[in-house]
Design a protein around this motif. Sequence first.
Motif, mmCIF file in Angstrom:
data_model
loop_
_atom_site.group_PDB
_atom_site.id
_atom_site.type_symbol
_atom_site.label_atom_id
_atom_site.label_comp_id
_atom_site.label_asym_id
_atom_site.label_seq_id
_atom_site.Cartn_x
_atom_site.Cartn_y
_atom_site.Cartn_z
ATOM 1 N N ASP A 4 30.702 66.001 -36.914
ATOM 2 C CA ASP A 4 30.429 64.701 -35.835
ATOM 3 C C ASP A 4 28.645 64.991 -35.240
ATOM 4 O OD1 ASP A 4 31.879 67.028 -33.788
ATOM 5 O OD2 ASP A 4 32.397 64.944 -32.409
ATOM 6 N N ASP A 5 28.632 65.644 -36.118
ATOM 7 C CA ASP A 5 27.440 66.666 -35.665
ATOM 8 C C ASP A 5 26.024 65.758 -35.907
ATOM 9 O OD1 ASP A 5 27.883 68.567 -33.508
ATOM 10 O OD2 ASP A 5 27.774 70.329 -35.686
ATOM 11 N N GLU A 6 25.624 64.939 -35.639
ATOM 12 C CA GLU A 6 23.791 64.198 -35.664
ATOM 13 C C GLU A 6 23.014 65.055 -37.338
ATOM 14 O OE1 GLU A 6 22.324 61.094 -34.144
ATOM 15 O OE2 GLU A 6 24.107 61.300 -32.249
ATOM 16 N N ILE A 7 22.724 63.944 -38.011
ATOM 17 C CA ILE A 7 21.468 64.773 -38.991
ATOM 18 C C ILE A 7 20.203 64.465 -38.648
ATOM 19 C CG2 ILE A 7 21.519 65.766 -40.831
ATOM 20 C CD1 ILE A 7 23.775 66.386 -40.559
ATOM 21 N N ILE A 8 18.878 65.449 -38.680
ATOM 22 C CA ILE A 8 17.817 65.163 -38.387
ATOM 23 C C ILE A 8 17.855 63.962 -39.497
ATOM 24 C CG2 ILE A 8 17.199 67.335 -39.517
ATOM 25 C CD1 ILE A 8 15.260 66.114 -37.031
ATOM 26 N N THR A 9 16.910 62.625 -39.358
ATOM 27 C CA THR A 9 16.070 62.675 -40.651
ATOM 28 C C THR A 9 14.500 62.799 -40.855
ATOM 29 O OG1 THR A 9 14.953 60.540 -38.944
ATOM 30 C CG2 THR A 9 16.923 60.306 -39.888
ATOM 31 N N GLU A 10 14.019 63.292 -41.832
ATOM 32 C CA GLU A 10 12.453 63.261 -42.335
ATOM 33 C C GLU A 10 11.958 62.773 -40.563
ATOM 34 O OE1 GLU A 10 9.943 62.903 -46.345
ATOM 35 O OE2 GLU A 10 12.214 62.241 -46.483
ATOM 36 N N ALA A 11 12.020 61.295 -41.000
ATOM 37 C CA ALA A 11 11.028 60.334 -40.221
ATOM 38 C C ALA A 11 11.005 61.246 -38.393
ATOM 39 C CB ALA A 11 11.403 59.513 -40.122
ATOM 40 N N GLU A 12 12.239 61.958 -38.201
ATOM 41 C CA GLU A 12 11.886 62.713 -37.080
ATOM 42 C C GLU A 12 12.067 63.471 -37.120
ATOM 43 O OE1 GLU A 12 16.240 60.985 -34.680
ATOM 44 O OE2 GLU A 12 16.300 62.082 -36.354
ATOM 45 N N MET A 13 11.218 64.551 -38.224
ATOM 46 C CA MET A 13 11.366 65.951 -38.435
ATOM 47 C C MET A 13 9.682 66.333 -37.848
ATOM 48 S SD MET A 13 13.062 68.086 -39.340
ATOM 49 C CE MET A 13 12.333 69.773 -40.164
ATOM 50 N N PRO A 14 9.069 65.808 -37.748
ATOM 51 C CA PRO A 14 7.315 65.532 -37.540
ATOM 52 C C PRO A 14 7.590 66.159 -35.611
ATOM 53 C CG PRO A 14 6.886 63.571 -38.729
ATOM 54 C CD PRO A 14 8.573 64.107 -38.887
ATOM 55 N N LYS A 15 8.120 65.234 -35.040
ATOM 56 C CA LYS A 15 7.691 65.111 -34.042
ATOM 57 C C LYS A 15 9.108 66.909 -33.291
ATOM 58 C CE LYS A 15 9.422 62.848 -29.927
ATOM 59 N NZ LYS A 15 9.940 60.950 -29.509
ATOM 60 N N ALA A 16 10.405 66.424 -33.777
ATOM 61 C CA ALA A 16 10.538 68.379 -33.545
ATOM 62 C C ALA A 16 10.166 69.131 -34.154
ATOM 63 C CB ALA A 16 11.850 67.519 -34.695
ATOM 64 N N LEU A 17 9.340 68.633 -35.326
ATOM 65 C CA LEU A 17 8.465 70.537 -35.232
ATOM 66 C C LEU A 17 7.234 70.669 -34.034
ATOM 67 C CD1 LEU A 17 7.837 69.986 -39.484
ATOM 68 C CD2 LEU A 17 9.692 71.914 -37.745
ATOM 69 N N ALA A 18 6.633 69.203 -33.775
ATOM 70 C CA ALA A 18 5.521 69.528 -32.845
ATOM 71 C C ALA A 18 6.383 69.853 -31.413
ATOM 72 C CB ALA A 18 4.865 67.933 -32.918
ATOM 73 N N ALA A 19 7.705 69.895 -30.883
ATOM 74 C CA ALA A 19 8.131 70.494 -29.793
ATOM 75 C C ALA A 19 8.345 71.857 -30.246
ATOM 76 C CB ALA A 19 9.580 69.324 -29.724
#
Length: 71
Positions: A4-19
């Motif tokens: 049931d873990d959510e999967i990060i999307t390609e669109a979410e990766m830039p914000k995640a990498l910045a953080a």
Amino acid sequence: MADDDEIITEAEMPKALAALFKRVQTDADFRNLCLQNPGQAIFEITGKRLPAGSTLSFADAETNSPSEDAK
């Protein structure tokens, strides 16, 4: 990884990498986690997992140590 873990999307990766990059500048333990287990580092930042079969790696310019994770 739980089903049931959510999967990060390609669109979410830039914000995640910045953080992630912001945090490694001040948190040596987190920097080591990025090098040893990039998938877990992304999970700590976002609460989401990398897609199954994906690969993410980081290299530390100070030690020239690449990392690779498929989780």
